[in-house]
Design an enzyme around this catalytic site. Sequence first.
Site, PDB file in Angstrom:
ATOM      1  N   HIS A   1      45.448  19.690  71.186  1.00 52.45           N
ATOM      2  CA  HIS A   1      44.848  20.738  70.336  1.00 52.45           C
ATOM      3  C   HIS A   1      44.001  21.653  71.238  1.00 52.45           C
ATOM      4  O   HIS A   1      42.778  21.666  71.166  1.00 52.45           O
ATOM      5  CB  HIS A   1      44.011  20.086  69.236  1.00 52.45           C
ATOM      6  CG  HIS A   1      43.706  20.979  68.079  1.00 52.45           C
ATOM      7  ND1 HIS A   1      44.169  22.290  67.983  1.00 52.45           N
ATOM      8  CD2 HIS A   1      42.973  20.772  66.941  1.00 52.45           C
ATOM      9  CE1 HIS A   1      43.730  22.816  66.849  1.00 52.45           C
ATOM     10  NE2 HIS A   1      43.006  21.927  66.205  1.00 52.45           N
TER      11      HIS A   1
ATOM     12  N   CYS B   1      35.743  18.474  64.992  1.00 52.19           N
ATOM     13  CA  CYS B   1      36.671  19.603  64.859  1.00 52.19           C
ATOM     14  C   CYS B   1      36.855  20.005  63.401  1.00 52.19           C
ATOM     15  O   CYS B   1      37.224  21.150  63.120  1.00 52.19           O
ATOM     16  CB  CYS B   1      38.009  19.249  65.488  1.00 52.19           C
ATOM     17  SG  CYS B   1      38.735  17.768  64.763  1.00 52.19           S
TER      18      CYS B   1
ATOM     19  N   ARG C   1      36.025  28.943  66.768  1.00 53.07           N
ATOM     20  CA  ARG C   1      37.484  28.970  66.781  1.00 53.07           C
ATOM     21  C   ARG C   1      37.986  30.425  66.738  1.00 53.07           C
ATOM     22  O   ARG C   1      39.000  30.764  67.362  1.00 53.07           O
ATOM     23  CB  ARG C   1      38.050  28.188  65.574  1.00 53.07           C
ATOM     24  CG  ARG C   1      37.809  26.681  65.613  1.00 53.07           C
ATOM     25  CD  ARG C   1      38.586  26.020  66.728  1.00 53.07           C
ATOM     26  NE  ARG C   1      39.996  26.387  66.681  1.00 53.07           N
ATOM     27  CZ  ARG C   1      40.916  25.742  65.964  1.00 53.07           C
ATOM     28  NH1 ARG C   1      40.595  24.677  65.282  1.00 53.07           N
ATOM     29  NH2 ARG C   1      42.178  26.156  65.954  1.00 53.07           N
TER      30      ARG C   1
ATOM     31  N   GLN D   1      41.293  24.095  69.849  1.00 49.62           N
ATOM     32  CA  GLN D   1      40.076  23.405  69.458  1.00 49.62           C
ATOM     33  C   GLN D   1      39.189  23.147  70.684  1.00 49.62           C
ATOM     34  O   GLN D   1      37.975  23.371  70.646  1.00 49.62           O
ATOM     35  CB  GLN D   1      40.439  22.066  68.778  1.00 49.62           C
ATOM     36  CG  GLN D   1      39.239  21.296  68.288  1.00 49.62           C
ATOM     37  CD  GLN D   1      38.514  22.028  67.169  1.00 49.62           C
ATOM     38  OE1 GLN D   1      39.127  22.448  66.190  1.00 49.62           O
ATOM     39  NE2 GLN D   1      37.207  22.203  67.302  1.00 49.62           N
TER      40      GLN D   1
ATOM     41  N   ASP E   1      36.279  12.593  65.488  1.00 51.10           N
ATOM     42  CA  ASP E   1      37.358  13.195  64.700  1.00 51.10           C
ATOM     43  C   ASP E   1      37.854  12.105  63.747  1.00 51.10           C
ATOM     44  O   ASP E   1      37.510  10.926  63.911  1.00 51.10           O
ATOM     45  CB  ASP E   1      38.477  13.677  65.652  1.00 51.10           C
ATOM     46  CG  ASP E   1      39.615  14.392  64.927  1.00 51.10           C
ATOM     47  OD1 ASP E   1      39.443  14.771  63.752  1.00 51.10           O
ATOM     48  OD2 ASP E   1      40.695  14.562  65.543  1.00 51.10           O
TER      49      ASP E   1
ATOM     50  N   ARG F   1      51.827  25.068  64.596  1.00 50.49           N
ATOM     51  CA  ARG F   1      51.284  23.711  64.386  1.00 50.49           C
ATOM     52  C   ARG F   1      52.447  22.817  64.013  1.00 50.49           C
ATOM     53  O   ARG F   1      53.127  23.074  63.012  1.00 50.49           O
ATOM     54  CB  ARG F   1      50.233  23.730  63.275  1.00 50.49           C
ATOM     55  CG  ARG F   1      49.833  22.350  62.817  1.00 50.49           C
ATOM     56  CD  ARG F   1      48.578  22.351  61.968  1.00 50.49           C
ATOM     57  NE  ARG F   1      47.412  22.638  62.775  1.00 50.49           N
ATOM     58  CZ  ARG F   1      46.155  22.443  62.370  1.00 50.49           C
ATOM     59  NH1 ARG F   1      45.912  21.956  61.173  1.00 50.49           N
ATOM     60  NH2 ARG F   1      45.151  22.721  63.160  1.00 50.49           N
TER      61      ARG F   1
END
Length: 305
Positions: free
Chosen positions: A130, A264, A292, A133, A224, A103
């Site tokens: 992402h 998310c 996930r 996700q 988000d 990340r």
Amino acid sequence: MRHLLTLMEYKPHEVEYLLRMSRDLKTRYLAGEVYTPLFPGRIVVLYFEKPSTRTRLSLSAAAAQLGMQPMTTSPNELQMGRGETVADTMRVISRYAAAVAARVYKHETLEEMARHSSIPVINALSDRHHPLQALADALTLWERSGRLHSVKVAFVGDVANNVATSLAIIGAKLGWEVRLVGPKQLWSMKLIDELSEDLAKTGARIYFTDSINEAAGVDGVYTDVWISMGFEREAEERRRLLSPYQVNSRVMEIAGKKAVFLHCLPAHRGEEVTDDVIDGPQSAVWDQAENRMHTAKAVFAYLLR
Ligand code: CP
Ligand code: NVA
């Protein structure tokens, strides 16, 4: 060497394969087969420049369930914090581990990691993408709508961010209609251009709009945070720009009863989404978070096979 950096580099049939494998692994997990040791004793390095709850824990759980050992680290724990290069670090990690998930602030860091790695590099979120996700989002929409293809989803809010971009990319791969609902200043025609080949191939439709009414009749309404990690300096400007795009009961009413609510997470309750929506009967966010873990297992299985 195959990596997972954006999902753009994956063919539609590969994305479909990852999702079918995720669903299969989830079914087995729920039937009691928690441990599926496909890669006993292998090491996965998880590298985080920014905080994480779901990504860090779902990747760790996924690795453990596949018989692997996750090792989590961050720049200041490594010599990278004192200037050792990304290239040299990756050469070393490649000697210890079977895969690395990272990340990062800048997407270019991941590209550099991949260039100097002899093991798969997995994007665990960058400023632009992402993909892990998006896989969990697609699995959740598949479960809830009963369809893997021809799903309609409205992403409402910061349509320029990593999560919205990855949702559009996976939608292009799967033949969805993705309506990116947000202020004109955040639209990216470049993204639509980059997806044009997939759109032609799968019949997907991706478009930007500033009208909340475009949330009508979708399978999912997604939002988000307005201020993503690394964008804190723009906080005030973003709140002003995005406040008309809060997902509240009015937006869910426009969307209709069959629409699920997706996020998310982490959520900034009272900002991009109201409590009654995220805690309400249409919310699918906890399934989404669970997914996930199952999609992460599929990614490891696919890249390490
Ligand atoms: N959705 C997601 O990536 O959450 P974390 O930041 O907690 O990993
Ligand atoms: N867009 C958010 C997602 C967090 C999972 C961020 O980048 O901070």
